[in-house]
Design a protein around this motif. Structure first.
Motif, PDB file in Angstrom:
ATOM      1  N   VAL A   1       0.836  -1.207   0.000  1.00 29.20           N
ATOM      2  CA  VAL A   1       0.000   0.000   0.000  1.00 29.20           C
ATOM      3  C   VAL A   1       0.869   1.255   0.000  1.00 29.20           C
ATOM      4  CG1 VAL A   1      -1.609   1.327   1.412  1.00 29.20           C
ATOM      5  CG2 VAL A   1      -1.986  -1.116   1.055  1.00 29.20           C
ATOM      6  N   ALA A   2       1.924   1.262   0.814  1.00 30.25           N
ATOM      7  CA  ALA A   2       2.791   2.434   0.880  1.00 30.25           C
ATOM      8  C   ALA A   2       3.494   2.685  -0.444  1.00 30.25           C
ATOM      9  CB  ALA A   2       3.815   2.257   2.002  1.00 30.25           C
TER      10      ALA A   2
ATOM     11  N   VAL B   1      -8.215  -3.922   3.613  1.00 32.31           N
ATOM     12  CA  VAL B   1      -8.509  -3.226   4.864  1.00 32.31           C
ATOM     13  C   VAL B   1      -7.619  -1.999   5.026  1.00 32.31           C
ATOM     14  CG1 VAL B   1      -8.436  -3.425   7.379  1.00 32.31           C
ATOM     15  CG2 VAL B   1      -9.402  -5.284   6.017  1.00 32.31           C
ATOM     16  N   LEU B   2      -6.329  -2.135   4.696  1.00 35.99           N
ATOM     17  CA  LEU B   2      -5.378  -1.059   4.951  1.00 35.99           C
ATOM     18  C   LEU B   2      -5.427   0.055   3.913  1.00 35.99           C
ATOM     19  CD1 LEU B   2      -2.101  -2.874   6.104  1.00 35.99           C
ATOM     20  CD2 LEU B   2      -3.608  -1.439   7.458  1.00 35.99           C
ATOM     21  N   GLU B   3      -5.666  -0.301   2.653  1.00 39.36           N
ATOM     22  CA  GLU B   3      -5.483   0.687   1.582  1.00 39.36           C
ATOM     23  C   GLU B   3      -6.382   1.915   1.701  1.00 39.36           C
ATOM     24  OE1 GLU B   3      -4.324   0.593  -3.094  1.00 39.36           O
ATOM     25  OE2 GLU B   3      -5.657  -0.969  -2.341  1.00 39.36           O
TER      26      GLU B   3
ATOM     27  N   ASP C   1      -6.539   7.719   2.632  1.00 41.01           N
ATOM     28  CA  ASP C   1      -7.193   8.896   3.205  1.00 41.01           C
ATOM     29  C   ASP C   1      -6.270   9.619   4.179  1.00 41.01           C
ATOM     30  OD1 ASP C   1      -9.386   8.179   1.726  1.00 41.01           O
ATOM     31  OD2 ASP C   1     -10.459   7.261   3.403  1.00 41.01           O
ATOM     32  N   HIS C   2      -5.543   8.853   4.985  1.00 42.04           N
ATOM     33  CA  HIS C   2      -4.644   9.471   5.967  1.00 42.04           C
ATOM     34  C   HIS C   2      -3.526  10.241   5.265  1.00 42.04           C
ATOM     35  CE1 HIS C   2      -2.005  10.023   9.378  1.00 42.04           C
ATOM     36  NE2 HIS C   2      -1.069   9.283   8.802  1.00 42.04           N
ATOM     37  N   ARG C   3      -2.940   9.674   4.223  1.00 40.38           N
ATOM     38  CA  ARG C   3      -1.857  10.344   3.536  1.00 40.38           C
ATOM     39  C   ARG C   3      -2.335  11.600   2.806  1.00 40.38           C
ATOM     40  NH1 ARG C   3       3.412   8.254   3.214  1.00 40.38           N
ATOM     41  NH2 ARG C   3       3.670   7.277   5.248  1.00 40.38           N
TER      42      ARG C   3
ATOM     43  N   PRO D   1      -0.463   6.521  15.169  1.00 42.05           N
ATOM     44  CA  PRO D   1      -1.647   6.819  15.987  1.00 42.05           C
ATOM     45  C   PRO D   1      -2.961   6.702  15.222  1.00 42.05           C
ATOM     46  CG  PRO D   1       0.077   8.424  16.419  1.00 42.05           C
ATOM     47  CD  PRO D   1       0.528   7.621  15.242  1.00 42.05           C
ATOM     48  N   VAL D   2      -2.934   6.956  13.927  1.00 41.22           N
ATOM     49  CA  VAL D   2      -4.159   6.905  13.120  1.00 41.22           C
ATOM     50  C   VAL D   2      -4.374   5.516  12.525  1.00 41.22           C
ATOM     51  CG1 VAL D   2      -5.338   7.879  11.108  1.00 41.22           C
ATOM     52  CG2 VAL D   2      -4.009   9.364  12.617  1.00 41.22           C
TER      53      VAL D   2
END
Length: 548
Positions: free
Chosen positions: A358-359, A434-436, A441-443, A467-468
């Motif tokens: 994902v990263a 689940v992670l993507e 959105d966080h990035r 934390p997120v």
């Protein structure tokens, strides 16, 4: 002030390197298995494989049962989805839609035991027939049992996909249909059917793929050579007759079959485009007639009973067994410890691999070079690697590694590592899914701030990302662990006294006709999976509860 380009890339390099490492490890793990399969061919050629009548019979049955299972699952799902959409005020409707998510994450052995308790020789159905004076029992073994089991697991999946398509129909269309006096048949023809057809091809292709690669359900309900698929035949060739050449041939056929099915799926509309069913109430005017309410109510109740009775059977039968005595047995403790260890290792590997994929994909798709051929190819390779288990089924991977490890002596010494790798690869698509969204959105929200502060990679991970993202990480980990806990396909090929998991223990208990112990073990396994699911998403559960 614009920062130098080399500094920007120096902060992105760890993510790209992580993606390359994950891609290389997956390619090595899968490639080693595939190379061993190719090297294991005896040179007879493809024509001899196709001409073998036994292999052709296996291929025909694999396709035939998958076709019938898909037809029944999607066909019944159309009627159930329409009934649920047409009756938004049906009592318990929202809970029934939520219940339909349970079979999708339920270990196949647990569902199989529940179905045996309902449709087996001593099940509720045959007891009811005997009460009515009908002596001929219903047999759940063979093609009939395989179809019932596949419909039990895939009807809820197809129904949720179809309901989500119907929920997306604008309310104005239903108001216009009511003002024009549309009959239920006209509403189906002009509104429901066009909406469903955008989802049905992809949903049918997905269900067909799941049924064509089904292992545990066919192993339990197959009932002999006349009802055996390629996946089960691979297992039998290695575990019972120890015929590696035949296993290689069958694995090659299975690989070609999944490749063809995936290519066909790529040409169909996506089954997941419409998102999951939410159960929201859309105003409908075509289901208010008493006769229509009665018909829809019967359909919904039949679907609910078909799903609830096997699940309730597992709970009731499990509670009647001596759970404390089962838990005190060394065999259970060893199997539970092995299952949890394998699940934890596989879950950690799957989650970390998903994060690396994902990263890396977020960088190649972020617009910084993402339009050139190289980044697009890298991103596509990562996406393909995350879903490679769909192309190369677990039995094919297990067969390849079996052949790789056989010259090195006792295969059982290496079996746990192979099983962990296969289970991690099996859980990788789900962990990535689940992670993507959470990572993307966080990035989007923090990328510019992190760049402006000049945070290093580790500072950003510790202060900004963790934390997120820790809750999505936990959800991905627990979901991957639950999938690994319920898996029988990978471990069955290597299973012995040296690597006994809860699914293999349940299967062995069923084979020795200790049905009560098997029911108790199934309940304990289901409880473990349920605890993992609840532990992985506590916030989501509380949020949904507040909105009720």
């Amino acid at each position: 002030m614009v920062r130098p380009l080399h500094q920007s890339w120096s902060r992105r390099l760890p993510a790209l390197a992580g993606g390359l490492v994950v891609l290389g490890l997956i390619a090595a793990f899968v490639g080693t298995a595939l190379v061993s399969l190719v090297a294991g061919q005896d040179g007879a050629g493809v024509l001899s494989v196709i001409a073998d009548p036994v292999n052709l019979a296996l291929l025909r049955f694999t396709l035939w049962q998958a076709f019938l299972s898909t037809l029944l699952s999607v066909g019944c799902a159309v009627f159930v989805a329409i009934a649920l959409a047409r009756q938004p005020s049906f009592p318990g409707r929202r809970w029934l839609i939520r219940l339909m998510a349970v079979p999708m994450g339920l270990p196949a052995l647990i569902g199989a035991l529940g179905l045996l308790g309902i449709f087996g020789r001593q099940g509720l159905v045959n007891q009811g027939l005997a009460f009515l004076g009908l002596s001929a029992p219903v047999s759940i073994y063979g093609l009939t049992g395989i179809l019932i089991a596949h419909v039990f697991f895939n009807l809820p999946l197809a129904t949720r996909l179809l309901i989500s398509a119907l929920e997306r129909v604008p309310a104005e269309q239903w108001r216009m249909a009511a003002s024009l006096g549309f009959s239920p048949l006209s509403s189906f023809r002009f509104i429901e059917w066009p909406a469903l057809m955008r989802v049905i091809p992809g949903a049918a292709g997905l269900v067909f793929m799941l049924c064509a690669t089904s292992f545990t359900l066919v192993l339990v309900f197959g009932g002999g050579p006349a009802a055996t698929t390629l996946e089960v035949a691979i297992y039998q060739a290695l575990r019972f007759s120890f015929d590696p050449a035949r296993a290689v041939t069958l694995a090659s056929m299975q690989l070609v079959l999944t490749g063809i099915v995936l290519m066909a799926l790529a040409l169909l509309p996506g089954a997941e485009d419409s998102g999951p069913a939410t159960g929201r109430r859309v105003p409908r005017f075509d289901g208010r007639h008493p006769a229509m309410r009665a018909i829809d109510g019967i359909l919904i109740l039949m679907a609910a009973l078909f799903l609830i009775l096997p699940l309730a059977q597992v709970v009731v039968a499990g509670l009647t067994s001596d759970l404390l005595a089962l838990m005190a047995k060394p065999a259970f403790q060893t199997a539970a410890l092995t299952s949890l260890t394998v699940a934890l290792c596989a879950g950690i590997i799957a989650t970390l691999s998903a994060y690396g994929i994902v990263a890396a994909r977020s960088l190649t798709a972020s617009g910084k070079g993402g339009g050139s051929f190289g980044p697009r190819l890298f991103s596509a390779s990562l996406a393909g690697a995350s879903s490679l288990v769909l192309l190369v089924p677990t039995t094919v991977l297990a067969t390849g590694w079996f052949l790789v490890l056989r010259p090195y002596g006792d295969i059982q010494r290496y079996a746990p590592f192979v099983v962990i790798g296969i289970n991690a690869l099996m859980a990788l698509p789900f962990a990535t899914r689940v992670l993507e969204p959470a990572y993307r959105d966080h990035r989007l929200q923090t990328a510019r701030l992190s760049e402006s502060l000049g945070l290093s990679v580790w500072q950003r991970m510790r202060l900004v990302d963790w934390p997120v993202l820790r809750r999505p990480f936990l959800a991905a980990l627990t979901f991957a662990m639950a999938l690994s806990l319920g898996d029988l396909g990978a471990v069955a090929l290597f299973g012995s006294e040296n690597i006994s998991t809860l699914p293999t223990l349940i299967h062995a208990t069923m084979g020795s006709y200790r049905s009560r112990d098997a029911d108790g073990l199934a309940l304990l396994l289901g409880a473990l999976c349920l605890l993992l699911a609840l532990f992985g998403a506590p916030a989501a559960t509380r949020k949904e509860t507040r909105h009720e």
